[in-house]
Design an enzyme around this catalytic site. Structure first.
Site, PDB file in Angstrom:
ATOM      1  N   HIS A 147       1.885  -4.341  -0.254  1.00 47.71           N
ATOM      2  CA  HIS A 147       1.257  -3.898  -1.634  1.00 47.71           C
ATOM      3  C   HIS A 147       2.246  -4.267  -2.537  1.00 47.71           C
ATOM      4  O   HIS A 147       2.763  -3.253  -3.463  1.00 47.71           O
ATOM      5  CB  HIS A 147       0.890  -2.366  -1.315  1.00 47.71           C
ATOM      6  CG  HIS A 147      -0.047  -1.847  -2.416  1.00 47.71           C
ATOM      7  ND1 HIS A 147      -0.532  -2.710  -3.351  1.00 47.71           N
ATOM      8  CD2 HIS A 147      -0.735  -0.716  -2.365  1.00 47.71           C
ATOM      9  CE1 HIS A 147      -1.510  -2.000  -4.051  1.00 47.71           C
ATOM     10  NE2 HIS A 147      -1.569  -0.827  -3.534  1.00 47.71           N
TER      11      HIS A 147
ATOM     12  N   ARG B  15       0.363   1.211 -13.331  1.00 47.58           N
ATOM     13  CA  ARG B  15      -0.394   0.265 -12.517  1.00 47.58           C
ATOM     14  C   ARG B  15      -0.964  -0.602 -13.855  1.00 47.58           C
ATOM     15  O   ARG B  15      -1.042  -1.900 -13.546  1.00 47.58           O
ATOM     16  CB  ARG B  15      -1.409   0.968 -11.746  1.00 47.58           C
ATOM     17  CG  ARG B  15      -0.837   1.405 -10.453  1.00 47.58           C
ATOM     18  CD  ARG B  15      -0.435   0.296  -9.370  1.00 47.58           C
ATOM     19  NE  ARG B  15      -1.142  -0.719  -9.130  1.00 47.58           N
ATOM     20  CZ  ARG B  15      -2.415  -0.567  -7.979  1.00 47.58           C
ATOM     21  NH1 ARG B  15      -2.270   0.678  -7.279  1.00 47.58           N
ATOM     22  NH2 ARG B  15      -3.109  -1.444  -7.622  1.00 47.58           N
TER      23      ARG B  15
ATOM     24  N   ASP C  14       3.361   8.055   1.149  1.00 49.00           N
ATOM     25  CA  ASP C  14       2.206   7.685   1.139  1.00 49.00           C
ATOM     26  C   ASP C  14       1.294   8.467   2.213  1.00 49.00           C
ATOM     27  O   ASP C  14       1.943   9.172   3.168  1.00 49.00           O
ATOM     28  CB  ASP C  14       2.078   6.352   1.528  1.00 49.00           C
ATOM     29  CG  ASP C  14       0.927   5.495   1.252  1.00 49.00           C
ATOM     30  OD1 ASP C  14      -0.220   6.051   0.864  1.00 49.00           O
ATOM     31  OD2 ASP C  14       0.720   4.135   1.689  1.00 49.00           O
TER      32      ASP C  14
ATOM     33  N   ARG D  99      -8.179  -7.820  -2.781  1.00 52.51           N
ATOM     34  CA  ARG D  99      -7.874  -6.646  -2.135  1.00 52.51           C
ATOM     35  C   ARG D  99      -8.440  -6.652  -0.781  1.00 52.51           C
ATOM     36  O   ARG D  99      -9.688  -6.520  -0.832  1.00 52.51           O
ATOM     37  CB  ARG D  99      -8.025  -5.430  -2.946  1.00 52.51           C
ATOM     38  CG  ARG D  99      -7.646  -4.041  -2.300  1.00 52.51           C
ATOM     39  CD  ARG D  99      -8.097  -2.879  -3.117  1.00 52.51           C
ATOM     40  NE  ARG D  99      -7.952  -1.665  -2.659  1.00 52.51           N
ATOM     41  CZ  ARG D  99      -7.034  -0.961  -2.515  1.00 52.51           C
ATOM     42  NH1 ARG D  99      -5.874  -1.194  -3.396  1.00 52.51           N
ATOM     43  NH2 ARG D  99      -7.078   0.314  -1.979  1.00 52.51           N
TER      44      ARG D  99
ATOM     45  N   GLN E 198       1.733  -2.619  -6.503  1.00 58.49           N
ATOM     46  CA  GLN E 198       2.185  -1.113  -6.605  1.00 58.49           C
ATOM     47  C   GLN E 198       3.689  -1.039  -6.710  1.00 58.49           C
ATOM     48  O   GLN E 198       4.249  -0.365  -7.339  1.00 58.49           O
ATOM     49  CB  GLN E 198       1.484  -0.444  -5.355  1.00 58.49           C
ATOM     50  CG  GLN E 198       1.938   0.951  -5.122  1.00 58.49           C
ATOM     51  CD  GLN E 198       1.341   1.930  -6.366  1.00 58.49           C
ATOM     52  OE1 GLN E 198       0.158   2.048  -6.630  1.00 58.49           O
ATOM     53  NE2 GLN E 198       2.230   2.591  -7.196  1.00 58.49           N
TER      54      GLN E 198
ATOM     55  N   CYS F  48       1.907   6.842  -4.118  1.00 53.80           N
ATOM     56  CA  CYS F  48       0.922   5.740  -4.562  1.00 53.80           C
ATOM     57  C   CYS F  48      -0.326   6.167  -4.696  1.00 53.80           C
ATOM     58  O   CYS F  48      -1.153   5.224  -5.365  1.00 53.80           O
ATOM     59  CB  CYS F  48       1.180   4.444  -3.930  1.00 53.80           C
ATOM     60  SG  CYS F  48       0.639   4.640  -2.155  1.00 53.80           S
TER      61      CYS F  48
END
Length: 313
Positions: free
Chosen positions: A133, A296, A228, A106, A136, A268
């Protein structure tokens, strides 16, 4: 077995069948966990987790998930590894490949993840970059499938900055046959290259990927509304400029009123209540945000098991 020993850097790199397999295995593993059934498909395996960006959901879901699969996760932040002191990514990739069975990263630069995968000889999973991403977005498809059963032909409307989340959602929707509209103002619309690739993917599954400035026009008839944060990590210096451009791009009750009655709301997380989403919508009956967050764990378990397990799932 088709995903075994592969990397997962972008949903664009996956076939339609591979995306379906990830969702199917996630469903299987979630059912096993809820039933208390053993599913230690990665017993004796080790995962290196490289973090340059702070995380709550990514770290917890990967670390707990790998442990539940029977393996041993190792957390390495920049301050706890030689990457933070300037060791080249290619050297880290080759060293870790001799010691672990997989690497999750990440970080900021997508090019760093591509370089890591180029030199690693074990599977590399993109836990987030400034461009994409993927874990996700796969989770989001799984969550929508849980709530609505059928993905193909549904309409997802993404509201706000055309960022890494928007990019991965475009790829994911294209692979599963969902129509997607990215509602963003000029200057904050998605990367043209990503848009072109997503549209090419969509041409094979019979859906559309479009960009629209008019938020309410975009949201009309939506099955899913998604947003987001307006300012992501690393963009704090642009906060005031971003607020001025994005302040109207909010999921609120007025926007829900033009969507379908059974519309669900996704985010998210972390959420900034009163900015990209209102408190009443986030905590309201259309929100499935916390089911989405839990998922997740299940989707990333599926990804890790498919890439690293010696068993047929």
């Amino acid at each position: 077995m088709g995903l075994r020993n592969k990397d997962l850097l972008s949903i664009h790199d996956l076939t339609v069948g591979e995306v379906a397999t990830i969702l199917d295995v996630a469903k299987k593993l979630k059912r096993k966990q809820k039933a208390g059934e053993p599913h230690q498909y990665l017993k004796g395996k080790t995962l290196a987790m490289l973090f340059s960006k702070a995380s709550t959901r990514t770290r917890t879901s990967f670390e707990v998930g790998f442990w539940q699969l029977g393996g041993h996760p190792i957390y390495l932040s920049d301050s706890a590894s030689q990457i933070g002191r300037g060791e080249p990514i290619r050297d880290t990739a080759r060293v870790l490949s001799r010691m672990v069975d997989g690497i999750m990263i990440r970080t900021f630069s997508h090019e760093s993840v591509e370089e890591l995968a180029k030199y690693a000889t074990v599977p590399v999973i993109n836990g987030l970059t400034d461009l994409l991403h993927p874990c996700q977005a796969l989770t989001d498809m799984f969550t929508i499938q849980e709530k609505m059963e059928v993905l193909k032909g549904r309409k997802l409307v993404y509201v706000g900055d055309g960022n890494n989340m928007a990019h991965s959602l475009m790829y994911a929707c294209a692979k599963v046959g969902m129509n997607m509209v990215c509602a963003s103002p000029k200057g904050y619309q998605p990367d043209p290259k990503v848009l072109a690739e997503a549209r090419e993917d969509a041409s094979h599954t019979g859906c559309t990927i479009t960009v629209e400035e008019d938020l309410f026009k975009a949201a009309k008839g939506a099955d899913v509304l998604y947003t987001d944060v307006w300012t992501s990590m690393g963009e704090e210096a642009e906060r005031d400029i971003r607020f001025a451009a994005l302040h109207n791009y909010q999921i609120n009750q007025a926007l829900l009123d033009v969507a379908r009655p059974e519309c669900i709301v996704l985010h998210c997380l972390p959420a900034h209540r009163g900015e990209e989403i209102t408190e009443d919508v986030l905590e309201g009956p259309h929100s499935v945000v916390f089911d989405q967050a839990e998922n997740r764990l299940h989707v990333q378990k599926a990804i890790m098991a498919l890439l690293m397990s010696d068993e047929v799932l």
